[in-house]
Scaffold this motif. Structure first.
Motif, mmCIF file in Angstrom:
data_model
loop_
_atom_site.group_PDB
_atom_site.id
_atom_site.type_symbol
_atom_site.label_atom_id
_atom_site.label_comp_id
_atom_site.label_asym_id
_atom_site.label_seq_id
_atom_site.Cartn_x
_atom_site.Cartn_y
_atom_site.Cartn_z
ATOM 1 N N GLY A 261 0.866 -1.250 0.094
ATOM 2 C CA GLY A 261 -0.001 0.129 -0.080
ATOM 3 C C GLY A 261 0.834 1.306 0.148
ATOM 4 O O GLY A 261 2.073 1.327 -0.221
ATOM 5 N N ARG B 254 -1.500 3.811 10.521
ATOM 6 C CA ARG B 254 -2.846 3.668 10.475
ATOM 7 C C ARG B 254 -3.564 5.029 10.408
ATOM 8 O O ARG B 254 -4.287 5.070 9.591
ATOM 9 N N GLN C 244 -3.540 5.866 6.658
ATOM 10 C CA GLN C 244 -4.594 5.081 5.956
ATOM 11 C C GLN C 244 -6.064 5.395 6.269
ATOM 12 O O GLN C 244 -6.681 5.330 5.051
ATOM 13 N N LEU D 137 -7.262 -0.485 2.661
ATOM 14 C CA LEU D 137 -6.916 0.493 3.615
ATOM 15 C C LEU D 137 -7.559 0.343 4.871
ATOM 16 O O LEU D 137 -7.564 0.829 6.044
ATOM 17 N N TYR E 110 0.011 -0.362 -4.311
ATOM 18 C CA TYR E 110 -1.310 -0.676 -3.885
ATOM 19 C C TYR E 110 -2.152 -1.464 -4.803
ATOM 20 O O TYR E 110 -3.417 -1.570 -4.665
#
Length: 308
Positions: free
Chosen positions: A16, A21, A24, A85, A177
């Motif tokens: 990704g 976090r 994301q 995600l 990704y």
């Protein structure tokens, strides 16, 4: 074991855009809104062109097809990216990865060819106005669009076959990704020198040659008409300016990515965002904000919808 005796990898891990976090969550919000804009913006263009008889010229027919391709192109990568995600483990099955790779190159190459056809349409409209309706007749437009899709399919088949014949037996982490040819073939358990050069000649050169043809076409238009610009020519050149913006957004990052088979940069996956997300988002804005006919038709469509 997947796809024969030489492939032991059954899934790939997509790293990704970031492993943080909080980032994301930000990326999910941004890309969800971007994907919604791509769907709504391009669907609006398709509905507007299809419902307004005034937008029946070849330019709008090609624009309608470009909007459809943009929806397809973004839908190949965005839904999967949005799911990843929100996921802890970003795994994709080997077969799903190959399918994503195939459809990405199918619609991506088709869009390159279509943008080239749109440049030819503008060249014909400006430099050969008396023969425009004969050259760009509706049957001719259908043939050109069909050729774009056929060329995209043949290109993608070659890319896919060159990829699946490689043995994948160890590393399975893709620093991107989505699944694409360059990062996937680098995970193969064999020498990829010949395969990489074949893919460059197939993918990188298509991007480069189409881009050179496009730039040459628009340059030739500007040079040819520099001394005889009428109001109609100014309008056509304004449309060309929109096309050039769309071409730069799509072709420059594609050429940068696919002409480097043996080298990678940390920014590669971020550059991919330009042609997989940003370009499809911008195309509806580029083609509508600079086009009074499309804006007027959209306003008429909005008023008809309000009545109902």
């Amino acid at each position: 074991m997947a796809l024969g005796n030489f492939s032991r990898v059954t899934e790939f891990i997509l790293l990704g855009l970031s492993d943080r976090r909080e980032l994301q969550v930000v990326f999910f919000t941004f890309f969800f809104l971007a994907y919604a804009m791509v769907l709504l913006g391009n669907l609006l263009i398709i509905v507007t062109v299809r419902t307004d008889p005034k937008l029946s010229s070849p330019m709008y027919f090609l624009l309608c097809n470009l909007s459809f391709i943009d929806i397809c192109c973004t839908s190949v990568t965005s839904p999967r990216m949005l799911v990843d995600l929100l996921s802890q483990r970003k795994a994709i099955a080997f077969e799903d990865c190959i399918a994503q790779l195939f459809f990405l190159h199918f619609v991506g190459a088709s869009e390159k060819f279509l943008l080239t056809v749109m440049a030819y349409d503008r060249y014909t409209a400006i430099c050969k106005p008396l023969h425009y309706t004969a050259i760009m007749s509706r049957p001719a437009c259908w043939v050109l669009v069909s050729a774009c899709w056929t060329g995209g399919f043949l290109h993608s088949i070659v890319q896919t076959l060159l990829t699946v014949q490689l043995p994948f037996c160890g590393p399975n982490k893709i620093d991107n990704y989505f699944c694409d040819v360059p990062p996937v073939i680098r995970l193969a358990c064999t020498d990829i020198y010949v395969t990489a050069w074949l893919m460059v000649s197939n993918s990188g050169l298509i991007s480069l040659v189409c881009f050179i043809v496009l730039v040459t076409s628009y340059t030739f238009i500007l040079v040819t008409l520099r001394v005889r610009l009428t109001e109609g020519h100014w309008k056509a050149l304004s449309t060309c300016a929109s096309h050039v913006m769309a071409v730069i957004l799509f072709f420059v990052p594609c050429t940068f990515i696919y002409l480097r088979p043996f080298s990678t940069f940390p920014c590669d996956k971020h550059i991919c965002v330009i042609y997989t997300v940003f370009s499809p988002v911008m195309n509806p804005l580029i083609y509508t904000l600079r086009n009074n006919e499309v804006k007027a038709s959209m306003w008429k469509l909005w008023k008809r919808c309000r009545v109902f």
